[in-house]
Scaffold this active site. Structure first.
Site, PDB file in Angstrom:
ATOM      1  CB  SER A  61      36.519  41.368  42.323  1.00 22.97           C
ATOM      2  OG  SER A  61      37.584  41.666  43.175  1.00 22.97           O
ATOM      3  CE  LYS A  64      38.237  39.106  44.911  1.00 23.97           C
ATOM      4  NZ  LYS A  64      38.292  40.412  45.586  1.00 23.97           N
ATOM      5  CE1 TYR A 186      41.664  37.356  44.781  1.00 22.94           C
ATOM      6  CE2 TYR A 186      43.668  38.660  44.592  1.00 22.94           C
ATOM      7  CZ  TYR A 186      42.299  38.586  44.776  1.00 22.94           C
ATOM      8  OH  TYR A 186      41.573  39.737  44.939  1.00 22.94           O
ATOM      9  CE1 TYR A 237      34.740  43.943  45.589  1.00 25.84           C
ATOM     10  CE2 TYR A 237      34.236  46.007  44.492  1.00 25.84           C
ATOM     11  CZ  TYR A 237      34.756  44.741  44.454  1.00 25.84           C
ATOM     12  OH  TYR A 237      35.298  44.270  43.300  1.00 25.84           O
ATOM     13  CB  VAL A 255      39.282  47.058  40.379  1.00 26.20           C
ATOM     14  CG1 VAL A 255      38.845  47.238  41.814  1.00 26.20           C
ATOM     15  CG2 VAL A 255      40.338  45.990  40.243  1.00 26.20           C
TER      16      VAL A 255
HETATM   17  N1  GLN Z   1      42.795  41.689  41.725  1.00 22.64           N
HETATM   18  C1  GLN Z   1      42.208  42.757  42.447  1.00 22.64           C
HETATM   19  C2  GLN Z   1      42.811  42.850  43.845  1.00 22.64           C
HETATM   20  O1  GLN Z   1      43.026  41.840  44.437  1.00 22.64           O
HETATM   21  C3  GLN Z   1      40.725  42.525  42.510  1.00 22.64           C
HETATM   22  C4  GLN Z   1      40.027  43.584  43.303  1.00 22.64           C
HETATM   23  C5  GLN Z   1      38.669  43.916  42.777  1.00 22.64           C
HETATM   24  O2  GLN Z   1      38.324  43.691  41.614  1.00 22.64           O
HETATM   25  N2  GLN Z   1      37.905  44.529  43.647  1.00 22.64           N
HETATM   26  O3  GLN Z   1      43.083  43.900  44.353  1.00 22.64           O
END
Ligand code: GLN
Length: 301
Positions: A61, A64, A186, A237, A255
Site C-alpha cells: 500500500s 498508494k 493495482y 488506515y 502490509v
Molecule cells: N495489495 C494489498 C491489498 O490490496 C495492499 C494492502 C495494504 O498494504 N494494506 O490487499
C-alpha cells in the site's frame, strides 16, 4: 543530534512482538518476521540507515501514496469528485462503507480509494505501472526497481476482495477502465519491491514541499501540503488516530511491513518490519517511529 547512532539503536532493539506477517497474500508469508530496517533521508544528500535498510521488500500500500501524487498533480481537485478524503475508521479492505457511500470510497488510501486512483492513472497513461516505476526510479536514484512478478501473481490469485471492491464501484459508474485492467495495474503497483533507502529517497518530494530530484517541481506546494494532510489522517488506515498520537507525522504503511513517514522541511524516514499488528501496520516500525519522534522531538506538532 547524531542520527546514525539513534537509528542503529532503534534497529538493534526492534522487536516484532506478537505481530504476524501478512499471509493473505501467500507470497508475502515466507518473509522472516524478525527482519528490520530504518533509513533517514535528509532534504538533500545521502540517506543513512541501520539494520536491513538496503534490503528490498514488497511496498504494497505504500504505492498508494505515489499513485496519488501522480494523479493529484495531473487532475487536481477533480479527483475529489470520485474519492473522499476523510479517515475511514474501517479496515483497509472493507466493503461495508462503500455501499453506504454509493461507490465513492472514503479516502485514497483504503483499497477501494486506491483502485479509483489507479483507474485514473490507467486513463492518463498507456502503461500506468511503467510510468509509476520510472517516477520511483528517478526519485529513488535506483534504476533497478522492478515489480516482483511472484507477488503480483500471488495477489491476483487471492484478490477476490479487491475484485469485489472494483466490481462494486463499477456498478456505481465509478471506474472508467475495465475492472481487469484496473486490478492488474493495482496488483502490480503493490508488488513493486523497494528498500528503506529507496523509499526514503523517493518520498523526499513530500518533505520538500513538492520539489523532486534535480529541483523538478512534481506538484505545487499546496498539493504537497494536502498530500501530507491526507497521509496524516488516512495513511495508516483505521489506526491513523493512534499513529498521529504516537508518531505525529504524515505516513503511509503497507502490509509488506514498510512505513514511510514525512518530516516536512526536514526529511523522510522509512522503516521495514514484516510483522504486523491487527490493523495491518508494522509493529516494530511503529515502535521505532514513535521512539524516533519522541527522542528527537521532530514531529509536526
Ligand atoms: N495489495 C494489498 C491489498 O490490496 C495492499 C494492502 C495494504 O498494504 N494494506 O490487499
Amino acid at each position: 543530534m547524531e542520527l546514525l547512532p539513534l537509528l542503529q539503536r532503534l534497529a538493534a532493539e526492534a522487536d516484532p512482538g506478537s505481530g504476524r506477517v501478512a499471509d493473505y497474500i501467500p507470497a508475502l508469508a515466507s518473509v522472516p518476521k524478525d527482519r528490520f530496517g530504518i533509513a533517514f533521508a535528509p532534504l538533500e544528500g545521502d540517506v543513512i540507515g541501520a539494520g536491513d535498510w538496503e534490503q528490498p521488500f514488497s511496498i504494497q500500500s505504500l504505492s498508494k501514496a505515489f499513485t496519488l501524487a501522480l494523479v493529484l498533480s495531473r487532475v487536481g481537485e477533480a479527483l475529489w469528485t470520485r474519492v473522499g478524503r476523510e479517515p475511514s475508521g474501517n479496515p483497509f479492505n472493507s466493503l461495508v462503507q462503500l455501499e453506504h457511500e454509493q461507490g465513492i470510497p472514503r479516502n485514497p488510501f483504503i483499497n477501494a480509494g486506491a483502485l479509483v486512483v489507479t483507474d485514473w492513472l490507467c486513463q492518463l497513461e498507456a502503461d500506468p505501472v511503467g510510468h509509476l516505476l520510472s517516477f520511483l526510479r528517478r526519485e529513488s536514484g535506483n534504476p533497478d526497481l522492478v515489480v516482483d512478478p511472484a507477488v503480483a501473481a500471488s495477489e491476483a490469485d487471492h484478490g477476490h476482495r479487491n475484485a469485489a471492491l472494483a466490481h462494486f464501484m463499477a456498478s456505481y459508474g465509478n471506474l472508467a477502465s475495465p475492472v481487469p485492467v484496473v486490478l492488474d495495474a493495482y496488483f502490480r503497483q503493490c508488488a513493486i519491491a523497494m528498500s528503506c533507502r529507496d523509499l526514503a529517497r523517493a518520498g523526499r518530494f513530500l518533505a520538500r514541499h513538492g520539489t523532486g530530484e534535480g529541483a523538478a517541481r512534481l506538484m505545487t506546494r499546496s498539493e504537497a501540503k494536502r498530500m501530507n494532510a491526507v497521509l496524516l489522517t488516512c495513511g495508516t488506515y483505521d489506526a491513523a488516530g493512534d499513529f498521529a498520537y504516537r508518531v505525529g507525522l504524515p505516513a503511509k504503511s503497507g502490509v509488506g511491513g514498510g512505513i514511510l513517514a514525512i518530516l516536512p522541511g526536514r526529511g523522510t524516514l522509512a522503516t521495514w518490519g514484516p510483522a504486523l499488528d491487527e490493523r495491518g501496520n508494522s509493529v516494530a516500525g511503529l515502535e521505532a517511529l514513535d521512539r524516533f519522534t519522541t527522542e528527537t522531538g521532530w514531529s509536526v506538532f
